[in-house]
Structures are given as C-alpha cells and as structure tokens.
Enzyme design. Sequence first.
Site, mmCIF file in Angstrom:
data_model
loop_
_atom_site.group_PDB
_atom_site.id
_atom_site.type_symbol
_atom_site.label_atom_id
_atom_site.label_comp_id
_atom_site.label_asym_id
_atom_site.label_seq_id
_atom_site.Cartn_x
_atom_site.Cartn_y
_atom_site.Cartn_z
ATOM 1 N N ASN A 401 -35.994 36.145 42.515
ATOM 2 C CA ASN A 401 -35.525 36.728 43.589
ATOM 3 C C ASN A 401 -34.104 36.297 43.659
ATOM 4 O OD1 ASN A 401 -35.106 38.221 46.011
ATOM 5 N ND2 ASN A 401 -37.017 37.865 46.917
ATOM 6 N N ASP A 402 -34.258 35.094 44.439
ATOM 7 C CA ASP A 402 -32.854 34.522 44.826
ATOM 8 C C ASP A 402 -31.691 34.394 43.641
ATOM 9 O OD1 ASP A 402 -33.712 34.500 47.341
ATOM 10 O OD2 ASP A 402 -34.721 32.532 47.215
ATOM 11 N N VAL A 403 -32.618 34.073 42.443
ATOM 12 C CA VAL A 403 -31.506 33.671 41.327
ATOM 13 C C VAL A 403 -30.870 34.987 40.764
ATOM 14 C CG1 VAL A 403 -32.719 31.543 40.887
ATOM 15 C CG2 VAL A 403 -33.519 33.939 39.762
#
Lengths: 475, 102
Positions: A401-403
């Site tokens: 998600n964040d990456v």
Amino acid sequence: MELSILTICYLIGSLTFIIGLKMLSHPESARKGNMVAAVGMFIAIFGTIFLYQENGVGLHNYEWIFGALVLGTVIGTLAAKRVKMTAMPELVSLFNGMGGACAALISVIEFGHIATLYTGEHPDQVAATEGTLLTIFLGLIIGAVSFAGSIIAWGKLNGKIKDFSFKGQQVFNLVLFFATLAVAGYLVVAIDSSNYLLFYGILVAALIYGVLFVLPIGGADMPVVISLLNSFTGVAAACGGFLYNNSVMLTGGILVGAAGTLLTVLMCKAMNRSLTNVLIGSFGGNAAGGASAAAGSQGAYKEISISDAAVCMSYANKVIIVPGYGLAVAQAQHVCHELEKLLEEKGVDVKYAIHPVAGRMPGHMNVLLAEADVSYDKLIEMEEANDEFKSTDVVLILGANDVVNPAAKTDPASPIYGMPILEVEQAKTVIVNKRSMKPGYAGIENELFFQPKTSMLFGDAKAALQKLVAEIKSL
Amino acid sequence: MEAILNWAQAHIDIIYIVVLSIFLGIEVIGRVPSVLHTPLMSGANAIHGVVIIGAIIVMGKVEPGHYVTLVIGFLAVVLGTLNVVGGFVVTDRMLEMFKKKK
C-alpha cells in the site's frame, strides 16, 4: 599458557566476525559467512569457559553455565526452526531483546558486587573507578532500552500491541532520557553508600524509556527501529568488552554497532526521512490522522472479478507483481509463484518489483519469495522497476500500500511525502489485491485506488491468488 | 584535561580497536545488496550475542552459595545463548532458501 591460548581464541573469534560479515554481504558466500561467524563464536565461548583466568583462578560453577547453555540452545534452536517465514522479523527482534537483556543483567550483577561493599563493614573504602562505573551504567541503560524496545517491537509486529501515545509523550520521553543520563552521570562521579540504590531506579527508568520509545512509532518505521535496536545491543555488548578488557566482545559489539547504524541510515534514506525524524516524530500518530481525515472522501473505486483479472493477465505481454506485507500475512508466496509459472507458460513476461521497505523488514519480500523458489533474477529493485512500468501491461499489487502511494510524490502534506515509491500508475492497468479499503500500515489513504486505470480485487491474498490460478488454468 | 589524556593513554589499545572496528563495520556492510539486508541484520544480531562471554565470566566468578547472583547470571547466560544460537540458526534458515534455486 592458558591465557595466551585464550587470546588466540579471541583473535580467531574477532577475525571470523569480520570475515563472516563480509561474506554475508555477498549472495554466493552468505551462508558460509554465517557458518564462519558461528564457528568463531563457538571457539570464543568455549575458550572462555575453559581457559579464562583472573588472578590465576579459573571459572567455576560449570554445572550452572552448561545448564544455561543447553537450555538456551534447545529453546533457541526450536524457536528458530519452527518459526514461520512471515514471523521472522519479530523473531529477530525478540532475539535482539534477549541480547540486550543479557547485557543489562551483566551490569546488574557487576553493580551488585559494588553494592555489597556499601552494605558491608567499610562503606567508605569502596574504590570503584569511574571508568568501571561508566561502562556498567552504559551497558545497563543501552541493554535495558534495547530489551524493552525489542519486546515492544516484537509485540507490535505480531499484532499483540497496538500503537499508543499520549499528549506530550515526546517531551516526556526526552525528559526521561536526559534525567536517566543525568542520574547515571551523577552516580559515576559521586557514588557513595547513601545513593547507590539509585542504580535500580536507572534500570527501571531505562526499561520505561525503551517501552515509550517504541510504542508511538508506527508500523512503517518498525524495520528502522529493529535495526537501530540491533546496533544498540551491539554497543551494549561492547560495554561488556570494556568492562572485562575483552577484545572479542569489543570488536563484535562495535562491528555490529557500526554496521547496524549504517543499515539504519540506509533504511531511513530509502524512506527519505532523517533518523531524528523517525526517533522523535511519530509516524502513525497525529500527522497521519490529519492526512487521512483530509483525504477521506476520494470518490469511487471499481472492483474487478476474478475471471476478468485472469483474462487481463493471461493476455498481457508483461506483468509486474508488487508484493507487500499482505502477501506475507496470507502466506501466499507459493501460490504467487504458481501464478508466475502459469503466466510464463502462456508467454507472459513476469517480474517482481521489490520496494526497499516493502514488508516489515528490508529484504523481507526477497526472503519470502526465495522460500517459494522464485528465481533470483525475477526480482527487480525499485529503480529498475520504475523504468519498466511504462512498458508493462498489468501491475498486480499484492497487499502493498504505502510503497505505491502516489501521495509520496504529489502531496507535500502527506507524512510519507518524499519517500521514493514504485510508480505503478505508469503501467496500463493496475490490479490491487487488498482485504478491504482500509488504509495501510502508515494509516494514510491511497489515491491510487481511486484512479481510473486501477481496479480492486478484494480478499485474502492467498485465496484470491488460488482462484486466479484456477481461473487461468481453465481459460 | 589531564585526566582525559591519562585515560586515553591507559586505554589506547582499546581506543584503536573501537575506531578501527567502526570503520570496518561501515565498510563491510556498505556494499551489501538490499536483497541481503534481512539475513545480514539477522547475522549481525547473532554476532552481538558475543555478550554471552561477559555473562559466562560473571557466572564463573560467583562464589557458590550466592543464589540470587547465580540465578541472575543463569538467566543472563540463557538469554545470551538464545541470542547466539537462535540468531545463527534463523540466519541459516533464511540463507538456505536463497541457495536452493541457484
């Protein structure tokens, strides 16, 4: 004679640590390097047991020492052999905490010897040098912080402990930290029979600091924290080296301290944040809360069915898979490899794009995919991947998600702004497998999911991939 | 000032070891590919288990009969062993998987 042999043992130990670390940094020699360091450790440990002398007297209490060695070996081996590959980061954190606790306990015992003198008949004649006291205190504080912090990191990684912070916690932490150091410093120069019990206060304060230090830090920063605590324990071990004038403890500890610090800095760089920012600013707390509130209403996303996804991937020329922690949690690495083989048979070019901080530890995804026999050269690193996305038909995101959050490039208000990401939106189609629309570990919304070329494939990564594999087979 | 100089004079060997080890630690890890970060961290984790030597020395010096100290020392050796043995075994397990498909 015995002592000179022991000196040679320690020399061998130190050399194997250096050679071992060196070999560990090359893929072909890594496993041998680990063995080399282990053999050196074995020599150093048994050399100490049988050859160590102080004022001509050797060690005793052999039954206790061997009992402890056997017990530790059995538990350690079982834990290490049984752990699932997904749970590895927290096990490393746990072992690290054990080392920290060991260092702190050594300080407790050494200080106990001094304390006995104060309760004895001539409390005014105690002559503990400042150097000795300083190393005892440093070993205690660093060891205790590392122990408490590692245990919290362990609990957070396996989900037993939730993020926690209270108002003014950062200020409280700093005050606690400096107060602990100040009291320790005061004792070093002015210890006497009236204040030596403050030692135990320092132990408690260091433990509390360790807990509070890690508690507010969000999951996205956990790799950095573990690496940092790893280097802390190294320094604590080196304190023991000072205390006993022991060269192998000194070299081993400092080597790990230095290497661990560098690794920590490298990880911070990968997330484009400074170490201070990680340590003092808390990621998951206020900043992320504000950002997710602001990005709350993002509009609609669209879902894709298993059969559509199967068709979409089977007729692509090039597919890049982006694995994340969701893959690890679902234990989906084997079925993921199966999907890859299946697509390759159909002539699709399949690769894996690995973000440096994907998962819970750097290299987490590499280890996981290696377990499933995914070929080494299928894994590409971030920079290479970002060049390849333009020519990619389908990007399949598995629990990352964040990456892949474009906010890192576009939204200066986002807590992850500036972090290098995998620019998956350059591909023609993006399929995102997630369990729900909940934000990722850093607690921020991801606008990627709302873009027109993105479709969501909800469900557990393993279950979804199994269905996908079955569907592609039946095409 | 003089105290610091005297201290440095008395411990110059140790200071050399520390300074050189710091550079060595940085150099050794500086070229590691990110694929190996986790095993390397785990291997380094096992190496700092060398603190167990301190625990063994402490333990071996305790006079028989000091049970509190013996128990704390025993605990220290157990924890140190866990760190060393567990660390090396888990690192080996990770690296074993890397080797298999080559």
